[in-house]
Write an enzyme that holds these catalytic residues in place. Structure first.
Site, PDB file in Angstrom:
ATOM      1  N   ASN A 152       0.812  -1.220   0.000  1.00 28.59           N
ATOM      2  CA  ASN A 152       0.000   0.000   0.000  1.00 28.59           C
ATOM      3  C   ASN A 152       0.844   1.268   0.000  1.00 28.59           C
ATOM      4  OD1 ASN A 152       0.307  -1.412   2.640  1.00 28.59           O
ATOM      5  ND2 ASN A 152      -0.325   0.556   3.454  1.00 28.59           N
ATOM      6  N   GLN A 180      -4.784  -4.131  -2.080  1.00 25.22           N
ATOM      7  CA  GLN A 180      -4.400  -3.063  -3.005  1.00 25.22           C
ATOM      8  C   GLN A 180      -4.337  -3.539  -4.455  1.00 25.22           C
ATOM      9  OE1 GLN A 180      -4.102   0.130  -2.508  1.00 25.22           O
ATOM     10  NE2 GLN A 180      -4.118   0.229  -0.276  1.00 25.22           N
ATOM     11  N   ALA A 201     -13.650  -3.466  -0.404  1.00 22.72           N
ATOM     12  CA  ALA A 201     -14.401  -2.779  -1.464  1.00 22.72           C
ATOM     13  C   ALA A 201     -13.961  -1.332  -1.656  1.00 22.72           C
ATOM     14  CB  ALA A 201     -15.892  -2.826  -1.144  1.00 22.72           C
ATOM     15  N   CYS A 326       2.812  11.965  11.940  1.00 22.89           N
ATOM     16  CA  CYS A 326       3.063  12.626  13.215  1.00 22.89           C
ATOM     17  C   CYS A 326       1.884  12.334  14.140  1.00 22.89           C
ATOM     18  CB  CYS A 326       3.183  14.124  12.958  1.00 22.89           C
ATOM     19  SG  CYS A 326       3.618  15.019  14.434  1.00 22.89           S
TER      20      CYS A 326
END
Ligand code: PLP
Length: 384
Positions: A152, A180, A201, A326
């Site tokens: 991904n 993916q 999906a 972060c």
């Protein structure tokens, strides 16, 4: 108008999918388990969608213990498989790469804490399995191998057909996270002998909160939601009928558009990369140039904080994703980029662009103009 280049995070709903879902919301209100006509209509819809999803992964006929179970997404599918098989018992041995998605990483950590031996295959600088890495772990056959097919973050695509054959020949269960991949690369389980596969999906212009777990032999996996015995007893609970209908339509579109969609995404992704290379110095692509998801481009911009660039692009109306996140003031670098040998600093200079439905060449050209200027500005700020 915003430009959305974060299709690996999630994708917009296709109008055809929305129409299919609206039809269910408006007209099909029965419970698929009810025996009356309303129930039968809902049941037929769920089973029709199951066939669409199965066809999209190359399944045309069902073995006696073969199942495709609808879930609430790929995270559920990965968790159910990893925690529900004989490989989840103390003393069992599981092999995984060190670039898996958190929905695989986290259950593996829980299993390891419970006495399962979890072994990692490291990846090389492009995110591929190193030569001989698989043979090494198969020498003593583990109980399960789990692999992310298309990454991904970087888009790295494992050459799964050959890998799966070697794992099958060793008599080991192979679980594949294909979340993916479907819609961006052909998935045909007649050519790729996997034992289980996760799908979602919302990565292919379907709705969020729906996915599937394919099982070649469902007898090996324990039911993970107990209740009314839905999904052939594996996952209790009334089915998400509109979501499942949307998933079915999204898969039908994948089937219909297959290669054309892949080449259209690849052309946009390549336009972006060639533009970046031509305009901006000090850039490096993460992941291989060829064995990569057709829509994904992960780039390091030397000397630029990815988060800063991400926010600057966001202000211009462009959505992308960064190689470091972060959380509560602490920056954590991508485990995928670190596994590929990048330093924390380098991983922090990376952005992921992922194209998809609705993106066009004009948008890419606009992004290139902004990017060039924003990178120069960010580098100026660093140097100042
Ligand atoms: C590779 C991979 N696996 C699993 C998931 C989880 O999917 P879901 O959002 O359907 O739970 C994702 C989504 O980010 C993913 O990219």
């Amino acid at each position: 108008m915003r430009i959305y280049l974060d299709h690996n995070a999630t994708t917009p709903l296709r109008p055809e999918v929305r129409d299919a879902m609206l039809r269910v919301l408006d007209e099909i209100h029965g419970n698929p388990s009810s025996v009356h006509a309303e129930g039968a209509a809902a049941h037929a819809l769920v089973e029709g969608a199951r066939d669409r999803v199965a066809e999209a992964i190359g399944i045309r006929s069902w073995g006696p213990s073969e199942r495709l179970v609808f879930t609430a997404g790929a995270s559920e599918a990965n968790n159910a498989l990893l925690r529900g098989g004989p490989w989840a018992r103390r003393g069992a041995r599981i092999v995984a790469t060190n670039v898996e998605h958190p929905s695989v990483q986290a259950p593996l950590e829980v299993l390891a804490a419970g006495g399962v031996r979890v072994e990692r295959i490291g990846v090389d600088a492009e995110g591929m399995l190193p030569e001989g890495g698989l043979e090494e772990v198969l020498r003593e056959p583990p109980d399960l191998v789990t692999l992310i097919w298309g990454n991904n973050e970087t888009g790295t695509l494992l050459p799964l057909a050959g890998i799966a054959e070697r794992i099958r020949d060793a008599g080991v269960w192979l679980h594949v996270d294909a979340t993916q991949v479907l819609g961006k690369y052909p998935v045909d389980l007649r050519d790729v002998p996997v034992d289980s596969l996760s799908l979602s999906a919302h990565k292919l212009n379907g709705p969020k909160g729906v996915g599937a777990l394919y099982l070649r032999d469902a007898r090996r996996v324990a039911p993970w939601l107990l209740g009314g015995g839905q999904e052939r007893g594996l996952r209790g609970g009334t089915e998400n009928v509109p979501g499942i209908a949307g998933f079915g339509m999204a898969c039908e579109l994948v089937q219909k558009e297959g290669d054309a969609r892949v080449s259209a995404y690849a052309a946009l992704r390549d336009r972006l990369w060639h533009g970046i290379e031509a305009r901006i110095e000090g850039v490096r692509r993460n992941g291989p140039a060829d064995a990569v998801l057709c829509n994904t481009l992960n780039v390091e911009f030397e000397g630029v904080a990815g988060e800063v660039l991400l926010q600057a692009l966001d202000l211009e109306g462009v959505a992308v994703s960064a190689g470091a996140a972060c959380h509560s003031g602490k920056v954590s670098a991508s485990h995928v980029l670190l596994a590929m040998g990048r330093s924390v600093h380098e991983a922090g200079s990376c952005l992921r662009f992922s194209v998809g439905y609705g993106v066009d060449a004009t948008q890419i050209d606009r992004v290139l103009e902004w990017l060039d200027e924003l990178v120069q500005r960010a580098r100026g700020a660093v140097g100042a």
